[in-house]
Design an enzyme around this catalytic site. Structure first.
Site, mmCIF file in Angstrom:
data_model
loop_
_atom_site.group_PDB
_atom_site.id
_atom_site.type_symbol
_atom_site.label_atom_id
_atom_site.label_comp_id
_atom_site.label_asym_id
_atom_site.label_seq_id
_atom_site.Cartn_x
_atom_site.Cartn_y
_atom_site.Cartn_z
ATOM 1 C CG ASP A 102 83.096 82.223 29.875
ATOM 2 O OD1 ASP A 102 83.474 83.541 30.374
ATOM 3 O OD2 ASP A 102 84.523 81.564 30.188
ATOM 4 C CG ASP B 135 84.094 83.393 39.389
ATOM 5 O OD1 ASP B 135 83.335 82.563 40.600
ATOM 6 O OD2 ASP B 135 84.801 83.942 40.163
ATOM 7 C CG ASP C 288 90.663 77.346 30.794
ATOM 8 O OD1 ASP C 288 90.133 78.179 31.235
ATOM 9 O OD2 ASP C 288 91.736 77.561 31.184
HETATM 10 P P1 IMP Z 1 85.353 87.286 37.358
HETATM 11 O O1 IMP Z 1 85.852 86.415 38.288
HETATM 12 O O2 IMP Z 1 83.788 87.429 36.806
HETATM 13 O O3 IMP Z 1 85.861 88.865 36.268
HETATM 14 O O4 IMP Z 1 85.328 85.847 35.908
HETATM 15 C C1 IMP Z 1 86.944 86.035 35.280
HETATM 16 C C2 IMP Z 1 86.857 84.528 34.326
HETATM 17 O O5 IMP Z 1 87.444 83.574 34.343
HETATM 18 C C3 IMP Z 1 85.471 84.277 33.805
HETATM 19 O O6 IMP Z 1 85.053 85.478 32.364
HETATM 20 C C4 IMP Z 1 86.190 83.281 33.054
HETATM 21 O O7 IMP Z 1 86.715 82.909 31.734
HETATM 22 C C5 IMP Z 1 87.034 82.559 34.408
HETATM 23 N N1 IMP Z 1 86.110 81.616 35.001
HETATM 24 C C6 IMP Z 1 85.476 82.135 36.310
HETATM 25 N N2 IMP Z 1 84.758 81.189 36.616
HETATM 26 C C7 IMP Z 1 85.183 79.546 36.183
HETATM 27 C C8 IMP Z 1 84.937 78.309 36.067
HETATM 28 O O8 IMP Z 1 84.026 78.057 37.169
HETATM 29 N N3 IMP Z 1 85.273 77.648 35.726
HETATM 30 C C9 IMP Z 1 85.760 78.355 34.244
HETATM 31 N N4 IMP Z 1 86.427 79.625 34.181
HETATM 32 C C10 IMP Z 1 85.886 80.320 34.856
HETATM 33 MG MG MG Z 2 85.428 85.047 30.612
#
Ligand code: IMP
Ligand code: MG
Length: 173
Positions: free
Chosen positions: A99, A102, A158
């Site tokens: 999705d 981040d 979410d």
């Molecule tokens: P990471 O920081 O790239 O490991 O992201 C981890 C997870 O955090 C993502 O796969 C999303 O499910 C969730 N996430 C990160 N940013 C957002 C946002 O803006 N809205 C909702 N979920 C988020």
């Molecule tokens: Mg995710």
């Protein structure tokens, strides 16, 4: 909390989805080996279901769940795979559908793990990318939209388990 602004409409999402389908259709044109689409739950469940219906080559579907641990609003950096794939991916072209990227930690851990299982190829397609937020060096093979450092909900994503059912992507107030 409530919706402040629609950032990406349902129509804009649908217009971009076929780019992902097109990318996937070309992955096995030289060897015709099986394709496995992997969705990281829960956030990517709607993205996977829309993308897979634009894929015209036979493909299988798999699911994984990963949990990143947060301290306040910052990820602690620890990512745990809480549900793994059922399939042996050795003879597959694997495409991860995510999705949003981040910090990049979740996907860099998942990619590291899946690479140890020697798939024929491994690609990452994300619906949204927040490149400004990256903590680890990670680049998807395809990102449908780049967004600024804002927390977004909808289309699978979410806030406290709510808003996943919205057909668009919105910023929270
Ligand atoms: P990471 O920081 O790239 O490991 O992201 C981890 C997870 O955090 C993502 O796969 C999303 O499910 C969730 N996430 C990160 N940013 C957002 C946002 O803006 N809205 C909702 N979920 C988020
Ligand atoms: Mg995710």
């Amino acid at each position: 909390m409530q919706i402040k602004k629609i950032l990406i409409s349902a129509q804009e999402i649908q217009n971009a989805i076929s780019k992902a389908g097109n990318f996937i259709n070309h992955i096995n044109i030289h060897d015709n080996k099986p394709i496995l689409l992997v969705s990281i739950l829960k956030g990517a469940f709607i993205f996977l279901s829309d993308v897979c219906r634009t894929v015209t080559t036979p493909c299988e579907i798999g699911f994984m769940t990963a949990q990143s641990y947060f301290k306040n609003t910052y990820s602690s950096g620890h990512v745990e795979i809480t549900m793994d794939l059922q399939q042996n991916i050795k003879n597959y072209h694997v495409v991860i559908l995510e999705d949003i990227i981040d910090s990049g930690r979740t996907l860099s851990e998942i990619v590291k793990l899946l690479k140890t299982r020697n798939p024929i190829s491994l690609h990452v397609i994300t619906l949204l990318d927040k490149p400004e937020r990256r903590v680890v060096d990670f680049k998807p093979d395809l990102a449908l939209f780049e967004i600024q450092d804002k927390f977004v909900v909808g289309y699978g994503m979410d806030c406290g388990e709510l808003y996943r059912n919205l057909p668009y992507i919105a910023e929270l107030a």
